[in-house]
Design a protein around this motif. Sequence first.
Motif, PDB file in Angstrom:
ATOM      1  N   ARG A  25      12.434 -10.222 -39.736  1.00 28.64           N
ATOM      2  CA  ARG A  25      12.573 -11.302 -40.707  1.00 28.64           C
ATOM      3  C   ARG A  25      11.548 -11.142 -41.827  1.00 28.64           C
ATOM      4  O   ARG A  25      11.857 -11.325 -43.007  1.00 28.64           O
ATOM      5  CB  ARG A  25      12.399 -12.650 -39.997  1.00 28.64           C
ATOM      6  CG  ARG A  25      13.030 -13.812 -40.725  1.00 28.64           C
ATOM      7  CD  ARG A  25      12.983 -15.101 -39.919  1.00 28.64           C
ATOM      8  NE  ARG A  25      13.632 -14.976 -38.630  1.00 28.64           N
ATOM      9  CZ  ARG A  25      13.024 -15.151 -37.467  1.00 28.64           C
ATOM     10  NH1 ARG A  25      11.742 -15.447 -37.407  1.00 28.64           N
ATOM     11  NH2 ARG A  25      13.692 -15.021 -36.335  1.00 28.64           N
ATOM     12  N   ILE A  28      12.614  -8.316 -44.177  1.00 26.57           N
ATOM     13  CA  ILE A  28      13.723  -8.731 -45.043  1.00 26.57           C
ATOM     14  C   ILE A  28      13.209  -9.650 -46.148  1.00 26.57           C
ATOM     15  O   ILE A  28      13.596  -9.521 -47.312  1.00 26.57           O
ATOM     16  CB  ILE A  28      14.827  -9.417 -44.205  1.00 26.57           C
ATOM     17  CG1 ILE A  28      15.503  -8.387 -43.298  1.00 26.57           C
ATOM     18  CG2 ILE A  28      15.856 -10.083 -45.104  1.00 26.57           C
ATOM     19  CD1 ILE A  28      16.399  -8.973 -42.240  1.00 26.57           C
ATOM     20  N   ARG A  29      12.315 -10.574 -45.791  1.00 25.93           N
ATOM     21  CA  ARG A  29      11.760 -11.484 -46.798  1.00 25.93           C
ATOM     22  C   ARG A  29      10.987 -10.720 -47.864  1.00 25.93           C
ATOM     23  O   ARG A  29      10.994 -11.101 -49.040  1.00 25.93           O
ATOM     24  CB  ARG A  29      10.842 -12.506 -46.126  1.00 25.93           C
ATOM     25  CG  ARG A  29      11.601 -13.584 -45.393  1.00 25.93           C
ATOM     26  CD  ARG A  29      10.653 -14.645 -44.887  1.00 25.93           C
ATOM     27  NE  ARG A  29      11.368 -15.627 -44.096  1.00 25.93           N
ATOM     28  CZ  ARG A  29      10.916 -16.138 -42.967  1.00 25.93           C
ATOM     29  NH1 ARG A  29       9.739 -15.765 -42.485  1.00 25.93           N
ATOM     30  NH2 ARG A  29      11.615 -17.028 -42.306  1.00 25.93           N
ATOM     31  N   LEU A  32      13.477  -9.358 -50.253  1.00 24.34           N
ATOM     32  CA  LEU A  32      14.001 -10.442 -51.092  1.00 24.34           C
ATOM     33  C   LEU A  32      12.972 -10.861 -52.136  1.00 24.34           C
ATOM     34  O   LEU A  32      13.319 -11.146 -53.286  1.00 24.34           O
ATOM     35  CB  LEU A  32      14.401 -11.640 -50.229  1.00 24.34           C
ATOM     36  CG  LEU A  32      15.584 -11.429 -49.287  1.00 24.34           C
ATOM     37  CD1 LEU A  32      15.846 -12.682 -48.474  1.00 24.34           C
ATOM     38  CD2 LEU A  32      16.825 -11.019 -50.049  1.00 24.34           C
ATOM     39  N   GLN A  55      20.018  -5.244 -49.997  1.00 28.54           N
ATOM     40  CA  GLN A  55      21.322  -5.520 -49.376  1.00 28.54           C
ATOM     41  C   GLN A  55      21.473  -4.910 -47.983  1.00 28.54           C
ATOM     42  O   GLN A  55      21.819  -5.632 -47.037  1.00 28.54           O
ATOM     43  CB  GLN A  55      22.454  -5.057 -50.287  1.00 28.54           C
ATOM     44  CG  GLN A  55      22.744  -6.025 -51.407  1.00 28.54           C
ATOM     45  CD  GLN A  55      23.831  -5.526 -52.343  1.00 28.54           C
ATOM     46  OE1 GLN A  55      24.019  -4.330 -52.513  1.00 28.54           O
ATOM     47  NE2 GLN A  55      24.527  -6.450 -52.963  1.00 28.54           N
ATOM     48  N   GLU A  57      19.182  -4.055 -45.924  1.00 28.15           N
ATOM     49  CA  GLU A  57      18.217  -4.686 -45.028  1.00 28.15           C
ATOM     50  C   GLU A  57      18.735  -6.027 -44.532  1.00 28.15           C
ATOM     51  O   GLU A  57      18.618  -6.359 -43.352  1.00 28.15           O
ATOM     52  CB  GLU A  57      16.875  -4.877 -45.736  1.00 28.15           C
ATOM     53  CG  GLU A  57      16.112  -3.606 -45.968  1.00 28.15           C
ATOM     54  CD  GLU A  57      15.687  -2.912 -44.684  1.00 28.15           C
ATOM     55  OE1 GLU A  57      15.366  -3.608 -43.694  1.00 28.15           O
ATOM     56  OE2 GLU A  57      15.687  -1.683 -44.666  1.00 28.15           O
ATOM     57  N   LEU A  58      19.300  -6.805 -45.447  1.00 32.21           N
ATOM     58  CA  LEU A  58      19.860  -8.102 -45.067  1.00 32.21           C
ATOM     59  C   LEU A  58      20.994  -7.929 -44.066  1.00 32.21           C
ATOM     60  O   LEU A  58      21.058  -8.631 -43.051  1.00 32.21           O
ATOM     61  CB  LEU A  58      20.382  -8.828 -46.312  1.00 32.21           C
ATOM     62  CG  LEU A  58      19.526  -9.967 -46.844  1.00 32.21           C
ATOM     63  CD1 LEU A  58      20.030 -10.427 -48.184  1.00 32.21           C
ATOM     64  CD2 LEU A  58      19.486 -11.103 -45.872  1.00 32.21           C
ATOM     65  N   ALA A  72      23.467 -14.281 -45.011  1.00 30.00           N
ATOM     66  CA  ALA A  72      23.160 -13.043 -45.728  1.00 30.00           C
ATOM     67  C   ALA A  72      24.094 -12.874 -46.919  1.00 30.00           C
ATOM     68  O   ALA A  72      23.654 -12.502 -48.012  1.00 30.00           O
ATOM     69  CB  ALA A  72      23.269 -11.850 -44.788  1.00 30.00           C
ATOM     70  N   LYS A  75      23.011 -15.207 -49.707  1.00 29.06           N
ATOM     71  CA  LYS A  75      21.801 -14.737 -50.390  1.00 29.06           C
ATOM     72  C   LYS A  75      22.116 -13.574 -51.325  1.00 29.06           C
ATOM     73  O   LYS A  75      21.654 -13.545 -52.463  1.00 29.06           O
ATOM     74  CB  LYS A  75      20.742 -14.325 -49.361  1.00 29.06           C
ATOM     75  CG  LYS A  75      20.095 -15.492 -48.653  1.00 29.06           C
ATOM     76  CD  LYS A  75      19.049 -14.998 -47.658  1.00 29.06           C
ATOM     77  CE  LYS A  75      18.434 -16.130 -46.881  1.00 29.06           C
ATOM     78  NZ  LYS A  75      17.604 -17.004 -47.687  1.00 29.06           N
TER      79      LYS A  75
END
Length: 87
Positions: A25, A28-29, A32, A55, A57-58, A72, A75
């Motif tokens: 998490r 991924i953050r 982002l 993308q 990774e999400l 996902a 986002k």
Amino acid sequence: MANTPQSKKRARQNERRLAVNKARRSRIRTFLRNVEEAIASGDKEAATAALRAAQPELMRGVTKGVFHKNTAARKISRLSSRVKSLG
């Protein structure tokens, strides 16, 4: 508190799974946040590159059970529309 051997094992498994999911998490953050920073700077090429990196990774987070598929997708959709509006 876990009493039976099975519940003790489950508690150990949950701790390991929590650590793995937390790392995923966080990763991924970070991706982002890189997209957000590129959008804030107004650099469309950097934002596009960051979005392309974020993308998979999400979606990997979806397959690993960290995020729901629709979360996902939402986002990615919102970020890509923001990147597209930069030009």
